[in-house]
Design a protein around this motif. Sequence first.
Motif, mmCIF file in Angstrom:
data_model
loop_
_atom_site.group_PDB
_atom_site.id
_atom_site.type_symbol
_atom_site.label_atom_id
_atom_site.label_comp_id
_atom_site.label_asym_id
_atom_site.label_seq_id
_atom_site.Cartn_x
_atom_site.Cartn_y
_atom_site.Cartn_z
ATOM 1 N N HIS A 50 -5.194 113.382 10.081
ATOM 2 C CA HIS A 50 -6.200 113.180 11.210
ATOM 3 C C HIS A 50 -6.326 111.898 11.757
ATOM 4 O O HIS A 50 -6.534 111.765 12.820
ATOM 5 N N ARG B 54 -11.595 115.319 14.245
ATOM 6 C CA ARG B 54 -12.340 116.353 13.713
ATOM 7 C C ARG B 54 -13.298 117.065 15.046
ATOM 8 O O ARG B 54 -13.224 118.322 14.990
ATOM 9 N N HIS B 184 -11.951 122.606 13.838
ATOM 10 C CA HIS B 184 -12.707 121.403 13.378
ATOM 11 C C HIS B 184 -12.796 121.451 11.721
ATOM 12 O O HIS B 184 -13.205 120.494 11.119
#
Lengths: 261, 261
Positions: A50, B54, B184
């Motif tokens: 991420h 995210r 997500h």
Amino acid sequence: MLPTRLQNIRTQIRHGEWTGTTGSLAPGYEQANIVILPENLADDFEEYCHRNPRPCPLLARGSVGDPFLPCLGDDLDIRSDVPRYRIFLHKKITIETTDISKYWQKDFVTFVLGCSLSFEAALMNENIPLRHYGNHTTCAAYVTSIPTEPVGPFKGALVVSMRGIKEKYIEKTVEITERYPLSHGGPIHIGAPEEIGISNLNDHIDGIGINYWEQDEIPMFWACGVTSQIALKNANPDIYIIHAPGHMLITDRQAYKNENS
Amino acid sequence: MLPTRLQNIRTQIRHGEWTGTTGSLAPGYEQANIVILPENLADDFEEYCHRNPRPCPLLARGSVGDPFLPCLGDDLDIRSDVPRYRIFLHKKITIETTDISKYWQKDFVTFVLGCSLSFEAALMNENIPLRHYGNHTTCAAYVTSIPTEPVGPFKGALVVSMRGIKEKYIEKTVEITERYPLSHGGPIHIGAPEEIGISNLNDHIDGIGINYWEQDEIPMFWACGVTSQIALKNANPDIYIIHAPGHMLITDRQAYKNENS
């Protein structure tokens, strides 16, 4: 129902009949890097992806102990559906194999990361010549001087792939690759390898692709999934498994619609 | 060839015959947020998504002026294939419409971001009850006290979606949603809304979903694509277009394999 051609390739890979690299196989289908590691490292590794989404675009995360990835393919089994794996054991042993079933652990978590092989079909289809394309090889990859953002034990330099492109095609190449953020997106550098810490285009990572660059071409660089392998090497878990270089997972997902596929 | 059911839904949306929300429509197919803005803001917006993966998992970026997205659907046309759009003009006018063809500009760039509606089919299929599911509504969304990482003019608070889940299902819900990083991924918080700046579950964002939480449930929170809309509002371009809340783009991609779809 999958197209017969993709199903045939998957069956061959599953049964160990195709053990070679996957570049230009199944054009248009999303190819991917795989990383399998124990659950205790999974959350840190996901966060590393991420924090570094250009080299490590995360397509899927498997559930603990579950070798199936229904969101990437109806019947995909990560234990057999990559043509060639590398297993790293006890911080010193490396095993190369075409099936990891007997090494599977109930605490394993699989991560699937996008790959620039996915956009190469789109480049070829729009008549951007890629000299390495079509013979199942991959282009060269380089370690840069650009650091990635560290998370827990995962850290290390950004790795890039390089394609030599004639000047007149550069703009179009940027435009096409930008469409594919899950395949690393647009280039991170164009033209001056020394600016990203590459002093010689022949010093590419050993065993990953070939340097096809020629004098009349501009070297273009894209973030590369091999970055995650350097981070894994630095984290040095007791056991982890990756695909062998260039031997990618071919998913059911279409990264690019190819009418001939 | 797309399954007839998905093709029918797309055709209805394209012709303005389905102008409602898309929750539980076409189960298993990846639903997505859309953002269309002028080229001069596109690189900053892409970087904003990369720095905040995210809430803003980037699935695709369109080429400048190009309304087609071949990597998400053979015939997808972003000008007509979202059931309802919101156009923001001259920093003050908002237009709601079901087709943006007459507003299309040759400097427009489309971004497609993942959406948690994609994993709801997977939750339902594994018998996790979602009370809002099945009537084409979406769950409630909240502005949190967590900041996103700013890039250029794009900045603002993290928005989350909330689903009330019975305690016995929490572990399974985490496990399933973690599989979908492009939707997500796993929850960012479980149980104590005040810890992320939500003092009252009835103070959800107006016009986006309904608060279905009940006393015997634990509120679970996931990063939400509406985060990007707050960032856009803060950047305040002269013109930009998004989907109307809950009226998502339905892509050709299967986020989850549903045998009944």
